[in-house]
Design a protein around this motif. Sequence first.
Motif, PDB file in Angstrom:
ATOM      1  N   VAL A 154       0.813  -1.214   0.000  1.00  0.00           N
ATOM      2  CA  VAL A 154       0.000   0.000   0.000  1.00  0.00           C
ATOM      3  C   VAL A 154       0.851   1.270   0.000  1.00  0.00           C
ATOM      4  N   VAL A 155       2.135   1.135   0.339  1.00  0.00           N
ATOM      5  CA  VAL A 155       3.068   2.257   0.303  1.00  0.00           C
ATOM      6  C   VAL A 155       4.391   1.755  -0.260  1.00  0.00           C
ATOM      7  N   ASP A 156       4.916   2.471  -1.245  1.00  0.00           N
ATOM      8  CA  ASP A 156       6.227   2.125  -1.811  1.00  0.00           C
ATOM      9  C   ASP A 156       6.872   3.429  -2.283  1.00  0.00           C
ATOM     10  N   LEU A 157       7.661   4.033  -1.390  1.00  0.00           N
ATOM     11  CA  LEU A 157       8.210   5.366  -1.641  1.00  0.00           C
ATOM     12  C   LEU A 157       9.731   5.349  -1.621  1.00  0.00           C
ATOM     13  N   TRP A 158      10.327   6.187  -2.455  1.00  0.00           N
ATOM     14  CA  TRP A 158      11.765   6.403  -2.405  1.00  0.00           C
ATOM     15  C   TRP A 158      12.051   7.838  -2.802  1.00  0.00           C
ATOM     16  N   GLY A 159      13.198   8.332  -2.353  1.00  0.00           N
ATOM     17  CA  GLY A 159      13.517   9.712  -2.673  1.00  0.00           C
ATOM     18  C   GLY A 159      14.951  10.059  -2.327  1.00  0.00           C
ATOM     19  N   GLY A 160      15.379  11.217  -2.799  1.00  0.00           N
ATOM     20  CA  GLY A 160      16.733  11.673  -2.529  1.00  0.00           C
ATOM     21  C   GLY A 160      17.740  11.050  -3.475  1.00  0.00           C
ATOM     22  N   TYR A 161      18.925  10.781  -2.948  1.00  0.00           N
ATOM     23  CA  TYR A 161      20.045  10.381  -3.796  1.00  0.00           C
ATOM     24  C   TYR A 161      20.737   9.125  -3.291  1.00  0.00           C
ATOM     25  N   ALA A 162      21.024   8.229  -4.219  1.00  0.00           N
ATOM     26  CA  ALA A 162      21.812   7.043  -3.901  1.00  0.00           C
ATOM     27  C   ALA A 162      23.270   7.416  -3.674  1.00  0.00           C
ATOM     28  N   ASP A 163      23.696   8.502  -4.293  1.00  0.00           N
ATOM     29  CA  ASP A 163      25.041   9.046  -4.082  1.00  0.00           C
ATOM     30  C   ASP A 163      24.975  10.532  -4.382  1.00  0.00           C
ATOM     31  N   ILE A 164      24.831  11.324  -3.336  1.00  0.00           N
ATOM     32  CA  ILE A 164      24.628  12.752  -3.539  1.00  0.00           C
ATOM     33  C   ILE A 164      25.874  13.437  -4.087  1.00  0.00           C
ATOM     34  N   SER A 165      27.040  12.842  -3.873  1.00  0.00           N
ATOM     35  CA  SER A 165      28.277  13.473  -4.328  1.00  0.00           C
ATOM     36  C   SER A 165      28.329  13.600  -5.845  1.00  0.00           C
ATOM     37  N   CYS A 166      27.637  12.706  -6.536  1.00  0.00           N
ATOM     38  CA  CYS A 166      27.580  12.790  -8.001  1.00  0.00           C
ATOM     39  C   CYS A 166      26.146  12.926  -8.493  1.00  0.00           C
ATOM     40  N   GLU A 167      25.208  13.224  -7.558  1.00  0.00           N
ATOM     41  CA  GLU A 167      23.786  13.412  -7.855  1.00  0.00           C
ATOM     42  C   GLU A 167      23.166  12.199  -8.557  1.00  0.00           C
ATOM     43  N   ARG A 168      23.602  10.999  -8.127  1.00  0.00           N
ATOM     44  CA  ARG A 168      22.960   9.770  -8.622  1.00  0.00           C
ATOM     45  C   ARG A 168      21.683   9.564  -7.825  1.00  0.00           C
ATOM     46  N   LYS A 169      20.559   9.594  -8.493  1.00  0.00           N
ATOM     47  CA  LYS A 169      19.258   9.557  -7.825  1.00  0.00           C
ATOM     48  C   LYS A 169      18.942   8.167  -7.267  1.00  0.00           C
ATOM     49  N   TRP A 170      18.188   8.199  -6.175  1.00  0.00           N
ATOM     50  CA  TRP A 170      17.627   6.955  -5.622  1.00  0.00           C
ATOM     51  C   TRP A 170      16.472   6.550  -6.527  1.00  0.00           C
ATOM     52  N   GLU A 171      16.569   5.349  -7.096  1.00  0.00           N
ATOM     53  CA  GLU A 171      15.557   4.872  -8.028  1.00  0.00           C
ATOM     54  C   GLU A 171      14.768   3.709  -7.441  1.00  0.00           C
ATOM     55  N   GLU A 172      13.808   3.227  -8.201  1.00  0.00           N
ATOM     56  CA  GLU A 172      12.945   2.135  -7.741  1.00  0.00           C
ATOM     57  C   GLU A 172      13.743   0.903  -7.350  1.00  0.00           C
ATOM     58  N   ASP A 173      14.813   0.599  -8.088  1.00  0.00           N
ATOM     59  CA  ASP A 173      15.572  -0.627  -7.831  1.00  0.00           C
ATOM     60  C   ASP A 173      16.851  -0.385  -7.028  1.00  0.00           C
ATOM     61  N   THR A 174      17.007   0.796  -6.424  1.00  0.00           N
ATOM     62  CA  THR A 174      18.197   1.075  -5.621  1.00  0.00           C
ATOM     63  C   THR A 174      18.239   0.155  -4.395  1.00  0.00           C
ATOM     64  N   LEU A 175      19.389  -0.430  -4.180  1.00  0.00           N
ATOM     65  CA  LEU A 175      19.618  -1.300  -3.030  1.00  0.00           C
ATOM     66  C   LEU A 175      20.433  -0.555  -1.978  1.00  0.00           C
ATOM     67  N   THR A 176      20.263  -0.935  -0.735  1.00  0.00           N
ATOM     68  CA  THR A 176      21.128  -0.391   0.312  1.00  0.00           C
ATOM     69  C   THR A 176      21.308  -1.425   1.407  1.00  0.00           C
ATOM     70  N   THR A 177      22.322  -1.217   2.235  1.00  0.00           N
ATOM     71  CA  THR A 177      22.616  -2.139   3.327  1.00  0.00           C
ATOM     72  C   THR A 177      21.598  -1.965   4.443  1.00  0.00           C
ATOM     73  N   GLY A 178      21.012  -3.069   4.873  1.00  0.00           N
ATOM     74  CA  GLY A 178      19.997  -3.025   5.928  1.00  0.00           C
ATOM     75  C   GLY A 178      20.570  -3.097   7.325  1.00  0.00           C
ATOM     76  N   PHE A 179      21.908  -3.218   7.430  1.00  0.00           N
ATOM     77  CA  PHE A 179      22.560  -3.352   8.729  1.00  0.00           C
ATOM     78  C   PHE A 179      21.837  -4.406   9.585  1.00  0.00           C
ATOM     79  N   SER A 180      21.515  -4.114  10.830  1.00  0.00           N
ATOM     80  CA  SER A 180      21.037  -5.167  11.730  1.00  0.00           C
ATOM     81  C   SER A 180      19.600  -5.602  11.491  1.00  0.00           C
ATOM     82  N   THR A 181      18.903  -4.996  10.549  1.00  0.00           N
ATOM     83  CA  THR A 181      17.631  -5.605  10.139  1.00  0.00           C
ATOM     84  C   THR A 181      17.894  -7.005   9.588  1.00  0.00           C
TER      85      THR A 181
END
Length: 394
Positions: free
Chosen positions: A45-72
């Motif tokens: 019911v909710v699927d949101l993303w925003g901002g930057y995957a790498d702001i230093s080069c303005e690479r946008k956070w996209e639908e398929d962007t992955l990130t480390t979940g750490f202790s999750t």
Amino acid sequence: MPRPHFGGSVESRFAKVEQVFRQNFADKWEAEGAAFAVYWNGKKVVDLWGGYADISCERKWEEDTLTTGFSTTKSVASICLAILIDQKLASYDDLVIKHWPEFGKNGKEHVTINMLLGHQAGLPYINGVTAKEDMIDHRLMSAKFEHQKPIWTPGTKTGYHVMTFGWLVDQLVRRIDPKHRSVGQFFREEIGSPYGLDYYIGMPKELHGRVARLSFIEPVRTIREAVTQPPLALMGYFFLSPLCHFHKVFKNMRWMGTSFTMYYNNPDLRELEMPAANGVTTARDLAKIHSLISEGKLLSESLVDTIRQPKYPKQFDWTLGFRDNKGYGFMYTKSPQGDWLIGHLGVGGQNVKIDLKNKLAFAYLTNGMKAGAGDFTRPFMNLQKALYECLEKK
């Protein structure tokens, strides 16, 4: 900061969640990128993303962007072990030595699986250095734990096993699983592939280009968070003091770097199986994994009844520096409605929760590290509050 970029979808009932998600960026609680996803009654019911995957080069956070979940990742590893326990191959009350006899050396013979999953085993770190060669050979890791003397008498107190938790669970899964699979392989074959999930403990090399770059929190943001969340000061002491367990965890793994961002911005380390902290995924898929529990698809009703509330409530954690609620490998909090939520926090703000009463699962991921974790993370708490306000609409 460049102008925020947003994407995703929200059902009309949950429109306020999207408003709050965007406001987190406008109010500068988000410095890089983030994603938030919610499943309700098995439906996204909710699927949101925003901002930057790498702001230093303005690479946008996209639908398929992955990130480390750490202790999750600990929650996902605990689900894998729960499946084996649900199959009657083991019990939470079993002594660890029933499945791993060599573990019982040096005063660990009375440690139960419950104690290990509740961070009561006295093994928050290993003496000496844990090298890469150890991490890639489960037999070497097994020997390290077998010879390790507990830091405290097992069962007498709680202290978060930051990294060791994952390797301990991995050793149990390898021994209890009839196929002797690692946690990462077990997850892929039993959950990830059958349900088409974009989730990896030990990430394939070809996916590195999709991973968001982690950014360490700036001092001014740390101060701002601490002002709004007073417990962060005590947490900071336990995190930074050389007298505390967290310092010794970092000493264990100094060859990897000096911070979590250094660890997990290194592609080589993301490819290792570290089931305590290096699950790589999207908020959408992390939420979906946990939605499968609320939908009754991974665990039996009786097993879910067992884990629906903490085994060790309101215990002071001598690694984290605050009281929390743990059990069965999960961390528990109360929802705004007063019900237990099952899941796990992650350093820097990552979070995932299951609300069994409402058949709800939701996850928040970010690459802009926060000073707090879990319910001490302002953007996440803003989103959780908005989510429950939407739920209570008639």
